[in-house]
Structures are given as C-alpha cells and as structure tokens.
Design a protein around this motif. Structure first.
Motif, PDB file in Angstrom:
ATOM      1  N   LYS A  94      39.448  36.262  34.160  1.00 33.86           N
ATOM      2  CA  LYS A  94      40.858  36.890  33.682  1.00 33.86           C
ATOM      3  C   LYS A  94      41.673  35.668  32.903  1.00 33.86           C
ATOM      4  O   LYS A  94      42.085  34.976  33.164  1.00 33.86           O
ATOM      5  CB  LYS A  94      41.519  37.622  34.941  1.00 33.86           C
ATOM      6  N   THR A 136      42.617  44.431  30.745  1.00 30.19           N
ATOM      7  CA  THR A 136      43.587  43.707  31.390  1.00 30.19           C
ATOM      8  C   THR A 136      44.484  44.638  32.343  1.00 30.19           C
ATOM      9  O   THR A 136      45.357  44.221  33.390  1.00 30.19           O
ATOM     10  CB  THR A 136      44.473  42.645  30.660  1.00 30.19           C
ATOM     11  N   ALA A 137      44.726  45.744  31.904  1.00 32.67           N
ATOM     12  CA  ALA A 137      45.712  46.809  32.645  1.00 32.67           C
ATOM     13  C   ALA A 137      44.933  47.609  33.777  1.00 32.67           C
ATOM     14  O   ALA A 137      45.365  48.379  34.339  1.00 32.67           O
ATOM     15  CB  ALA A 137      46.552  47.528  31.697  1.00 32.67           C
ATOM     16  N   LEU A 138      43.509  47.539  33.715  1.00 36.05           N
ATOM     17  CA  LEU A 138      42.779  48.513  34.623  1.00 36.05           C
ATOM     18  C   LEU A 138      42.679  47.929  36.165  1.00 36.05           C
ATOM     19  O   LEU A 138      42.960  46.686  36.481  1.00 36.05           O
ATOM     20  CB  LEU A 138      41.229  48.653  34.011  1.00 36.05           C
ATOM     21  N   SER A 139      42.591  48.945  36.995  1.00 32.82           N
ATOM     22  CA  SER A 139      42.265  48.592  38.334  1.00 32.82           C
ATOM     23  C   SER A 139      40.834  47.907  38.238  1.00 32.82           C
ATOM     24  O   SER A 139      40.180  48.231  37.608  1.00 32.82           O
ATOM     25  CB  SER A 139      42.363  49.864  39.299  1.00 32.82           C
ATOM     26  N   GLN A 140      40.480  47.538  39.458  1.00 28.50           N
ATOM     27  CA  GLN A 140      39.216  47.007  39.676  1.00 28.50           C
ATOM     28  C   GLN A 140      37.993  48.251  39.612  1.00 28.50           C
ATOM     29  O   GLN A 140      37.064  47.968  38.869  1.00 28.50           O
ATOM     30  CB  GLN A 140      38.734  46.064  41.119  1.00 28.50           C
ATOM     31  N   LYS A 141      38.304  49.217  40.222  1.00 31.85           N
ATOM     32  CA  LYS A 141      37.348  50.302  40.090  1.00 31.85           C
ATOM     33  C   LYS A 141      37.224  50.901  38.497  1.00 31.85           C
ATOM     34  O   LYS A 141      36.114  51.037  37.882  1.00 31.85           O
ATOM     35  CB  LYS A 141      37.997  51.582  40.915  1.00 31.85           C
ATOM     36  N   GLU A 142      38.400  50.923  38.048  1.00 31.42           N
ATOM     37  CA  GLU A 142      38.311  51.406  36.510  1.00 31.42           C
ATOM     38  C   GLU A 142      37.651  50.114  35.768  1.00 31.42           C
ATOM     39  O   GLU A 142      36.925  50.579  34.738  1.00 31.42           O
ATOM     40  CB  GLU A 142      39.911  51.633  35.854  1.00 31.42           C
ATOM     41  N   LEU A 143      37.957  49.028  35.917  1.00 27.45           N
ATOM     42  CA  LEU A 143      37.276  47.968  35.160  1.00 27.45           C
ATOM     43  C   LEU A 143      35.729  48.073  35.279  1.00 27.45           C
ATOM     44  O   LEU A 143      34.873  47.820  34.336  1.00 27.45           O
ATOM     45  CB  LEU A 143      37.694  46.553  35.579  1.00 27.45           C
ATOM     46  N   ARG A 144      35.231  48.360  36.570  1.00 23.61           N
ATOM     47  CA  ARG A 144      33.687  48.576  36.872  1.00 23.61           C
ATOM     48  C   ARG A 144      33.111  49.320  35.967  1.00 23.61           C
ATOM     49  O   ARG A 144      32.041  49.296  35.397  1.00 23.61           O
ATOM     50  CB  ARG A 144      33.626  48.672  38.325  1.00 23.61           C
TER      51      ARG A 144
END
Length: 336
Positions: A60, A74-82
């Motif tokens: 990150k 860089t603005a996503l939650s961990q779930k959204e990033l996955r």
C-alpha cells in the motif's frame, strides 16, 4: 484515443519510520494504456518490484492514488479490493506454485478462492493449460516440470480469473535465454488474442527489446525517462537510460586506445544505419579503419548503439570519411 487502464498519481512508498525510514518510490506518476505491453526497467534497488506491487496494492503506497480500470484501489475497502484484484493477474520470478498440488489443481486454485464449482473450475483450467501448451502435463506436479513449464503454469493460473491486466515481476529472470524467448512470445500472443494489458518489470534490456511498446526507466526510486522503446533507444536522455540501453556508453577510456585519432559513431535507428556504412566508407575512400570498440543491437530491424573507429593517417581520406558519414546521417564525434 488510447484508454488508460493503470494510473499512478504521486505514488510514494516509504518503509519504516524516523531515522531508519527507507523511501522506495518518490512521487511517481505513470499512465499505462489498455492493450499495451509496458516495460519498467531499472537496476537493482531502483524500486521496480515495489512499483509493481503497488499497482495491485500488495504494497500500500504511503501517499498517492492507484487507479486500475477506472477504480481507485487506494480508496476501496478490503472486500472491494479483493473483488478488484480478480482483474489483475500476477506472475513472479519464483513461480510461486503449490508444490503439493498437480498442475491442473494449481490453475484451479484461484477459481476455488472465487467460489467457482470444482467441475467448472477444472474445465476452465484445462482450457487454460491448452492455451499455454501444457495440456499434457495437467496431472504432473511442479517438481516434475522445467522452469519454463512452471512459468507457463503460473501464467495459466494468473489468467484463471480473466484479468484485464497481467503484472510480470522479473518473470523471466530465472530462465535460460531460449526459454525466456518462448515465454515472451506467449505473453505477446496473450496480449494480442485476449487484449490483456501486460506490465513487465525487468532489469534486462533484451526483454524490453523483444516485447514492449513503451518503457519507463526507473532510477533513484523515481521515473527518469518514459517513452516508446524506439524513442528511448534512439536518444536516451538520462544517465540511467544510457547505462541500461547503451552499455557502450561505458566504452573503454581514451587512454586505452593508444596513439592515433578516433571517432565515435552513433547509430540511432534511422534507415541509413541499415546499410553497411563502415564498409561503404572504406570502399569510397580507399583507406582502412580499425574498429576498436562496438556495441550495437537490432531493434525492429533498425540498428542502435555505437562504434569507435581508429582513423587512417591520411587527412584527405579522413575528411572524405567525415563527409560520407554526414551525408549518410550518422552522428560522429572525435574521442579525445
């Protein structure tokens, strides 16, 4: 107009804090377009691997934005990033295969993580192995494969989630030259047939020459130079680019040449340099020259690099040689 698929805006990455902090990337801006094969090249410690790991947020950034396919990761939650990472495949120098799983099961693994049923996953994995030329090895284990075969399995695995981007972190560094070329040919084929954008991190100019459309030169943790491969080969502007692209810039010192006059000829990829210029020059003037140093290479049928010639004592012949080279569009200068 080309569509940006990867945008890095002001990316900085610092490891540690206080007096022991180490900055791996400093305020990097970079745009990569859909369908490109893009190269990032630099010497060891330049920040290449950190840069590629920032693209999918395995690292990150300390500051800045990473935008992939229109999404600011860089603005996503961990779930959204996955979820978004499914569109970004990655292959590594060390292959990173699961040694206790068969080739087919290695390719199935990311599909299992996405919740795809076993039967459907195996059908898709089989098709991917066919695409990379390893359908006959589906029941083998990684330890039974060559390095090139393991990398082909890794590529098939990276394609399992239908990524729009394929990140290659020194993916050919552990391979011999012949196997490297076969893997690069495969990446070109996938880029062409699947329209997958390929980002290649490397320290080897032969890799950039073979497959890339554009290239960024990374040095001192920032981008020193950016352009098409031909542009940078033709006229490298930064010291880092010259060191990587034209190793002849590190030619022997003038003192090592001995007595006499010497010219450095620069070949910039123009059409004129496709001709046997030195031979023609000698035939025209009737005076021989001695080639004391040469470092040239062919890129897309054009010649780049430089050559140092020891000139004859006949000044009239030297004058005629200079006239011929000027007419031929070859840059030359006296080595002092």
């Amino acid at each position: 107009m080309a569509t940006p698929i990867i945008e890095l805006q002001g990316i900085t990455k610092t490891f540690g804090t206080g007096a022991g902090a180490v900055t791996a990337l400093k305020d990097v801006d970079l745009t990569i377009y859909e369908g490109e094969i893009f190269g990032v090249i630099g010497l060891s410690g330049a920040g290449k691997s950190t840069l590629v790991r920032c693209i999918n947020l395995l690292e990150k950034p300390t500051a800045g934005k990473v935008i992939v396919n229109g999404q600011e990761l860089t603005a996503l939650s961990q779930k959204e990033l996955r979820e978004q990472r499914r569109s970004i495949g990655m292959i590594f120098q060390g292959f990173n295969l699961l040694m206790q799983r068969s080739v087919l099961d290695n390719v199935c693994f990311p599909l299992e993580l996405c919740g795809v049923g076993r039967k459907e996953a195996r059908v898709k994995a089989q098709k991917l192995l066919e695409r990379v030329g390893l359908e006959s090895k589906k029941d083998a284990y990684p330890a039974q494969l060559s390095g090139g075969q393991m990398q082909r399995v890794a590529i098939a695995r990276a394609l399992a989630t239908d990524p729009k981007v394929l990140l290659c972190d020194e993916a050919t560094s552990a391979l011999d030259p012949t196997t490297t070329l076969s893997i690069l040919d495969l990446l070109k084929e996938l880029n062409r047939e699947l329209n997958v954008t390929v980002v290649i991190i490397t320290h080897e100019m032969k890799v950039v020459e073979a497959v890339c459309n554009r290239v960024a030169i990374l040095a001192d943790n920032k981008i020193e130079e950016l352009g098409t491969v031909e542009e940078i080969f033709r006229q490298p502007k930064s010291l880092a680019a010259r060191q990587l692209i034209v190793p002849g810039s590190q030619a022997p010192s003038r003192e090592s040449f001995g007595a006499g006059r010497f010219w450095r000829l620069t070949f910039d990829g123009s059409e004129k340099t496709e001709q046997p210029l030195v031979a023609e020059m000698v035939l025209r003037t009737g005076a021989p020259v001695n080639i004391v140093f040469a470092d040239t290479r062919a890129l897309n049928g054009r010649i780049y690099g430089q050559m140092i010639l020891q000139l004859p004592e006949n000044e009239l012949a030297v004058t005629e040689m200079g006239r011929y080279l000027t007419e031929s569009g070859v840059s030359f200068e006296e080595v002092i």
